[in-house]
Design an enzyme around this catalytic site. Structure first.
Site, PDB file in Angstrom:
ATOM      1  N   CYS A 283       1.327   0.818  -2.992  1.00 50.85           N
ATOM      2  CA  CYS A 283       1.741   1.933  -3.874  1.00 50.85           C
ATOM      3  C   CYS A 283       0.382   2.454  -4.233  1.00 50.85           C
ATOM      4  O   CYS A 283      -0.339   1.987  -4.861  1.00 50.85           O
ATOM      5  CB  CYS A 283       2.510   1.355  -5.275  1.00 50.85           C
ATOM      6  SG  CYS A 283       2.873   2.663  -6.422  1.00 50.85           S
TER       7      CYS A 283
ATOM      8  N   ASP B 129       3.982  -2.666  -1.342  1.00 50.33           N
ATOM      9  CA  ASP B 129       5.263  -2.501  -1.211  1.00 50.33           C
ATOM     10  C   ASP B 129       5.818  -3.240   0.276  1.00 50.33           C
ATOM     11  O   ASP B 129       5.060  -3.233   1.160  1.00 50.33           O
ATOM     12  CB  ASP B 129       5.599  -1.054  -1.162  1.00 50.33           C
ATOM     13  CG  ASP B 129       5.534  -0.274  -2.429  1.00 50.33           C
ATOM     14  OD1 ASP B 129       5.763  -0.596  -3.392  1.00 50.33           O
ATOM     15  OD2 ASP B 129       4.957   1.052  -2.326  1.00 50.33           O
TER      16      ASP B 129
END
Lengths: 131, 131, 131, 131, 131, 131, 131, 131, 131, 131
Positions: free
Chosen positions: C44, C51
């Site tokens: 991210c 993620d």
């Protein structure tokens, strides 16, 4: 045609008095509601034995939404009523339509096996195809 | 029509102030985003008891994408708000559309059983059918 | 519009250099290939946290098929790249189309929950609607 | 285009001799048959390692139905054959069509993961679009 | 065409006498019934070994509904009958249509694996396309 | 014994510096905590390719409980660390025990398939059997 | 006893030469490793047809751990070997024990159905009960 | 020990006043009751964000059984209470034991993921080991 | 005691002649075999209607292993035999023990619902407790 | 102790007359029978609303086996009987033991959620611990 069901059994429960399905004023347009009742039970008019199933009501509200508490009371009234699967679903549809006059509605039932055979019944109503 | 809900309950929470849904500038065209929130909870305006459900938001972004952190704050604000299921879903749709003006959007909620009855509500918006 | 993402974050990773997606000559016409990568991970750009998700690529090959070993190397390069979900999926679609010029292609990603919220992003390309 | 597969690998197994697919005379019109083979295995022409997958054949018979015992023998012959996934599915479709000339047929394969990547390939034939 | 099935095997059981499928007078219009029989068994005319499967009958009743108890007796009669999968499904459809003349009907069977291969057969009838 | 792993690979990552696992003062006696981390990833010291898995930590706290936010930071540090599966699990156990001195602890990892082979590793510590 | 298997079939494959199972030096004490191979296949010595199954190896390493890449090569060698299910599992256990001399080991196989019958075989070794 | 939790947070909610757990006179001996509450929610004392989980209470009643309606009211009171997972489970156990003095009782909670990490906490009480 | 079963029904099928269960010489010691037959069917001696179920045989072979092809023939012979569930399982156990004299054996059956009631029967034999 | 249940409610249905549970003479020794009734329903003595659940009876027969048809009639009699969950399970156990005097018996019930709370009750009897 030789049939295992008498005429009386075939129409059993179709016109029995049941509690009223109540409604409340809908606040929005153009959406859909689905209600699932996994604990439906009624009685077979031929054998007197209970039937069990999951009943699902889907509809697009117009002016009114079904009130869930009254709907539950209505459905509980089938508990000791003799009526065939096929008629259960069609009667619920008729009563729902009469109560809230939806844009469309669909009622289905998935009934548990009897003698190794399970049944699903599905009926549908459209406001626009009503005359 | 006799109804178990008062008019006040029927509109409870529809216009309550809620945190802003924020956005960020979309970089691509013609694709779809789906967001699932399995821990949604609000309060029944009639009984004061909590409702629980999974809310799903699907949309095709136009100029803006929903910012997930702000969206979470917005949804947390329903935690102590009295509002019916049906109104929850329609209000989220209205607020999402106002925030990011998507090509289309769809909001649905699957609510856990109350009195042996579970509900699903689904609402949809199309940019092109807006006047 | 107040937004939680800076412009720099919104475009992070969109043009980062990545390994080439290689191809091999297709031998048949008019069929479809689906490739699933359940171990996709990127970073991210806002929080620096990883993620995780499942990426699925579907396409109808024209002259070329995607070579899976090179595709894997390409996807591994996202491991330490800062880029938003939504941009990941759109960039993979763009790079796949540039590599093998398929009749059509579709890329989707199902990302694991963050803050109790999970996301799915889906983008699609059609050769015939390209000018 | 730099490719990881040689031309020889790209066409490996496409024309290898295989056992005949036999048929029996169909007795009815206008219905559909689906056959699932969850134990399909062939060999990767590049690495020499085995591939595994589930192959599904769907078709509407015309004059002939596929005989399952012979079909099994035909599919077992891929066990030590070097051929890519994509070509496996297209070749099975071609051979099925040649054997029973169906109204339509569809062959798909779901192959187990290699390097964290799984594949599905689907090909389709229609009698009416044949010249 | 060399075939593993003799002509006699290919038509085995198609015209064998079976118990009558009985009906009862339908009370509603425009709905659908689905009946699932997970314990269907017949005999392979080639090997003499039993086949097992789940048979599903879906139809829209016109004047008559299938009586489930008689239907069960009808299906039990396949227990020691030599007949191929494909013919089982087509014969049941033919017999159901003859018994209750439905608006439409569909019969399908999912048969358990033999030699690592499982089969599904599906046949359909429409009143309106009958001449 | 001829082995495919060098000695250096066999001990890779075992003593690499990692973030501290922090704790908070436990308030109760005689209960058990289980923590599941489905997004664990490290790097194979031989191939340089990422490994993925689900790590589960179970323990009975004595004076201290593991602080989850710091634990997450600790586990994220494996993301670019070269270390074998078997050593990952044993090292996490050693570090958890050093941090909170539990009555007992158990660490297990379920790793996703490589070359069609998946692995599970489980290690256990008991305070009472420590000298 | 009249038996359907010849003596030669009963011992087929038990002593066939297979690739070496390699090991690497274990770094920790008192833990357990489980390895699952869902793509195992061998050949029935009676019918010549392939068998398929999932083989699971669990063991507590002593001085040595099984090297997975060599283990995979060892297991692939069963692909064209005629040997019964029961003997497969017992031979793998014997070879694993000879290679790494574990504290204990357990090998099991879940084989896919043949003629409507599926099999599971499980064998176990303990270092301490060895003389 | 550097810890991310203050002492005040570590004991938050442990002694907060909650509604009484009521009971009714048990009629039988030597049996077990399990109660599952899948909609438990409380608040994290550190972040102020809600936690969600499934709480399960198992016990063998002695003179008294837990009254479910009062138990529900008791559990609803955690909705806006700041308290850690670990303390929730231990406090419920303490309150259940105080209310009905069971032969034994066990309380566990499965909490939904936060930051990719989910937790389970389990505590147990035995009447006989009480002094 | 008034009973719904006659004495004749209670012992029906217990001593009916059935095909022989054959064996082959076991090659290893101290392991376990489990055989699952999901397509078992027999006939109820009271109603004449078929029963369906899954039969599972587990045993530790001594000198002999069950030959699966003969076992299948043996089990197929129950297809038209009138015998109660409970007796089916006990008779299979008795016949398996007589055929292969195992160290231990266990036979269980999971029978599909009749009248909304399903049954499981499990019987066990130990060589060491035999006199 | 303030309780929400009156004494009369706490004992409701415990001594209501019910149909006899019949038996048939057992033919074998030392095995176990499990009977599952997924369609159990009774009535809450407090609210008058129906309860639903799955009741499971396990026992080792001594001289007598439970006759399933009579057992079904016995269980159907709870349909309109007001009785608490906990008492249902204990009463069924008492009645089963009185009818067939088994070596041991266990009765459990899994009841569907009311107010977001589901319950399981389990009771057990041993012949040997009876005086």
């Amino acid at each position: 045609m030789s049939t295992g069901y008498t005429d009386k059994e075939a129409i059993a429960g179709i016109d029995a008095p049941l509690p009223e399905i109540e409604c409340w004023p809908n606040q929005f347009k153009g959406y859909e509601i689905e209600i699932e009742i996994p604990e439906f039970t009624s009685v077979c008019p031929k054998t007197g034995l209970p039937d069990f199933g999951t009943v699902t009501i889907r509809y697009q509200p117009d002016q009114l939404c079904l009130e869930l508490k009254a709907l539950k009371t209505y459905l509980l009234a089938y508990r000791n009523l003799g009526i065939f699967y096929e008629n259960v679903i069609n009667r619920i549809l008729k009563d729902v339509v009469a109560a809230c006059n939806p844009v469309w509605a669909e009622v289905s039932g998935q009934f548990t096996p009897r003698g190794g055979i399970s049944s699903r019944v599905k009926a549908r109503y459209n406001q626009s195809s009503k005359e």
